[in-house]
Design a protein around this motif. Structure first.
Motif, mmCIF file in Angstrom:
data_model
loop_
_atom_site.group_PDB
_atom_site.id
_atom_site.type_symbol
_atom_site.label_atom_id
_atom_site.label_comp_id
_atom_site.label_asym_id
_atom_site.label_seq_id
_atom_site.Cartn_x
_atom_site.Cartn_y
_atom_site.Cartn_z
ATOM 1 N N LYS A 82 39.407 47.092 34.525
ATOM 2 C CA LYS A 82 37.996 46.579 36.428
ATOM 3 C C LYS A 82 38.397 47.985 37.037
ATOM 4 O O LYS A 82 39.012 47.562 37.583
ATOM 5 C CB LYS A 82 37.906 45.481 36.741
ATOM 6 C CG LYS A 82 37.275 44.504 35.774
ATOM 7 C CD LYS A 82 37.129 42.770 35.943
ATOM 8 C CE LYS A 82 36.217 41.709 35.935
ATOM 9 N NZ LYS A 82 36.802 40.215 35.634
ATOM 10 N N PRO A 83 37.701 48.696 37.636
ATOM 11 C CA PRO A 83 37.743 49.229 38.784
ATOM 12 C C PRO A 83 38.415 48.793 39.594
ATOM 13 O O PRO A 83 39.613 49.692 40.311
ATOM 14 C CB PRO A 83 36.440 50.200 39.392
ATOM 15 C CG PRO A 83 36.001 50.146 37.755
ATOM 16 C CD PRO A 83 36.086 48.042 37.209
ATOM 17 N N GLU A 84 37.610 47.399 40.126
ATOM 18 C CA GLU A 84 38.529 47.168 41.619
ATOM 19 C C GLU A 84 39.211 45.514 40.894
ATOM 20 O O GLU A 84 40.023 45.042 41.979
ATOM 21 C CB GLU A 84 37.182 46.304 41.898
ATOM 22 C CG GLU A 84 36.901 47.502 42.720
ATOM 23 C CD GLU A 84 37.405 48.192 44.057
ATOM 24 O OE1 GLU A 84 38.690 48.319 44.590
ATOM 25 O OE2 GLU A 84 37.216 49.892 43.501
ATOM 26 N N GLY A 85 39.690 45.428 39.816
ATOM 27 C CA GLY A 85 39.905 45.058 39.160
ATOM 28 C C GLY A 85 41.844 44.089 39.895
ATOM 29 O O GLY A 85 42.647 44.942 40.581
ATOM 30 N N ARG A 88 44.772 46.432 38.221
ATOM 31 C CA ARG A 88 44.879 47.304 38.532
ATOM 32 C C ARG A 88 45.165 47.581 39.873
ATOM 33 O O ARG A 88 46.479 48.523 40.734
ATOM 34 C CB ARG A 88 43.052 48.039 38.980
ATOM 35 C CG ARG A 88 43.315 49.598 39.149
ATOM 36 C CD ARG A 88 41.795 49.865 39.137
ATOM 37 N NE ARG A 88 42.074 51.699 39.656
ATOM 38 C CZ ARG A 88 41.845 52.420 38.784
ATOM 39 N NH1 ARG A 88 41.191 52.080 37.671
ATOM 40 N NH2 ARG A 88 41.579 54.274 39.202
ATOM 41 N N ARG A 89 44.879 47.135 40.359
ATOM 42 C CA ARG A 89 45.392 47.384 42.505
ATOM 43 C C ARG A 89 47.249 46.772 42.330
ATOM 44 O O ARG A 89 48.321 47.812 42.955
ATOM 45 C CB ARG A 89 44.902 46.267 43.044
ATOM 46 C CG ARG A 89 43.230 46.537 43.555
ATOM 47 C CD ARG A 89 43.083 45.642 44.842
ATOM 48 N NE ARG A 89 42.893 44.101 44.583
ATOM 49 C CZ ARG A 89 42.786 43.319 43.774
ATOM 50 N NH1 ARG A 89 40.855 43.847 43.970
ATOM 51 N NH2 ARG A 89 42.123 42.236 43.956
ATOM 52 N N ASP A 166 40.164 58.665 35.362
ATOM 53 C CA ASP A 166 38.436 57.677 35.637
ATOM 54 C C ASP A 166 37.869 58.812 35.399
ATOM 55 O O ASP A 166 36.858 58.646 36.047
ATOM 56 C CB ASP A 166 39.180 57.787 37.391
ATOM 57 C CG ASP A 166 40.173 56.378 37.281
ATOM 58 O OD1 ASP A 166 40.137 55.913 36.103
ATOM 59 O OD2 ASP A 166 41.137 56.309 38.488
#
Length: 278
Positions: A82-85, A88-89, A166
Motif C-alpha cells: 500500500k502506498p500509504e501503508g 512502507r512508512r 514507484d
C-alpha cells in the motif's frame, strides 16, 4: 539579488570542498621541499599503496553489490504494498535513519553484539558451543568491514531505488497485457530496461559511499591500514612518515578521481532514466 540566497552555500562549499581539493591536487605534485614531482603518483602504483587501492575497490564493490541486490528486493517488497501503508512508512523511516548510522556508533554496536565479548558471541560460545572467532579475528579485517558496511548500504539502496520502482506506471503493464504479452515480456522489454539505469546508478552511488567511508573502518581496525582512508590517516597522524605528507595527498587525489568517475557515470545513467519518469 536572487543569487545572494545561494551565497552562504557557495561559501560553505568553497571553504570545505573546493579549497581542500585544491590543496590536495597541488600537494600531490610536490615533494617535501615544495618542488614539482610525479613521484607521489608513481608511488601509488606499487607496494602497499596499490594494495590498499585494490582492497578498497574490492570492499566497495562487494558491499555495493550486496547492498544493491538486497536493498532492491526490500524496496520492491515495499513498492508493491500500500502506498500509504504502515509497513512502507516504517521501512522508509528506518532506512533513512540506518543509512546515516555509521562511524563510531555503528562500530560500537557490532563490537557489543558480535565482538570478542559481545553478547551474541558469548551466548553462542556458552550455550551452543560455537566460537565466532575460532582461528580468526575476522570482524577487525576485511570480512568484518564487509559485514558492517552492508548494514548501511542496504538502507541507502532502499532510499535511492524506491522512487524508480514507484515510477513504473500500471498502464505500461496493462498495455503489455492487452497486446498479448506475458509478465516475462513486460519485464524483458519494458520494466527491466527502465529499471537497469537507476539500479546501476544506485550501485555506483553505493560504491562511492563505501569507498569514501572512514570513521567506521577507523573505529574497527586499530592495527594496520588495509584500505586507502586508513592509509591517509597514517600520513595525518603517524610520526614515521615525516616528510611524506604529500604522499597522503596523492592518496586523497586517487580517491577523488575514482569517486568522480563513479559519480560521473551515475549522472549519465540518471539522465537516461529521467525521460521515463517525466
Amino acid at each position: 539579488m536572487s543569487y545572494l540566497v545561494a551565497l552562504p552555500f557557495l561559501v560553505f562549499v568553497g571553504i570545505f570542498l573546493v579549497y581542500p581539493t585544491i590543496l590536495v591536487l597541488a600537494g600531490s605534485f610536490q615533494d617535501s621541499s615544495g618542488a614539482f614531482t610525479f613521484q607521489n603518483l608513481t608511488d601509488l602504483t606499487k607496494g602497499v599503496y596499490l594494495q590498499a587501492f585494490i582492497r578498497s575497490v574490492e570492499l566497495s564493490a562487494l558491499t555495493a553489490l550486496i547492498g544493491a541486490v538486497f536493498g532492491a528486493l526490500l524496496a520492491w517488497a515495499v513498492a508493491v504494498g500500500k502506498p500509504e501503508g504502515l509497513l512502507r512508512r516504517i521501512v522508509v523511516a528506518a532506512s533513512g535513519v540506518l543509512a546515516q548510522f555509521g562511524g563510531v556508533p555503528l562500530a560500537f554496536a557490532f563490537l557489543a553484539t558480535v565482538g570478542f565479548q559481545g553478547f551474541v558471541t558469548q551466548f553462542l560460545r556458552d550455550n551452543v558451543g560455537i566460537d565466532l572467532f575460532a582461528g580468526s579475528a575476522w570482524l577487525f579485517e576485511l570480512p568484518g568491514l564487509t559485514l558492517v558496511y552492508t548494514f548501511f548500504q542496504i538502507p541507502l539502496m532502499v532510499i535511492v531505488f524506491l522512487p524508480a520502482l514507484d515510477g513504473l506506471r500500471p498502464q505500461w503493464r496493462e498495455a503489455t497485457a492487452s497486446l498479448g504479452g506475458t509478465s516475462w515480456t513486460y519485464w524483458r522489454h519494458v520494466g527491466g530496461p527502465i529499471l537497469v539505469p537507476p539500479f546501476l546508478g544506485a550501485l555506483l552511488l553505493l560504491f562511492a559511499n563505501a569507498f569514501s567511508a572512514y570513521a567506521t573502518a577507523a573505529a574497527l581496525v586499530s592495527q594496520g591500514s588495509p584500505i586507502v582512508p586508513l592509509q591517509i590517516r597514517g600520513f595525518l597522524t603517524g610520526e614515521v612518515v615525516l616528510g611524506q605528507e604529500n604522499l597522503g595527498k596523492a592518496l586523497g587525489l586517487g580517491m577523488v578521481v575514482i569517486v568522480s568517475i563513479a559519480m560521473g557515470v551515475n549522472v549519465l545513467l540518471q539522465r537516461r532514466m529521467s525521460k521515463w519518469v517525466r
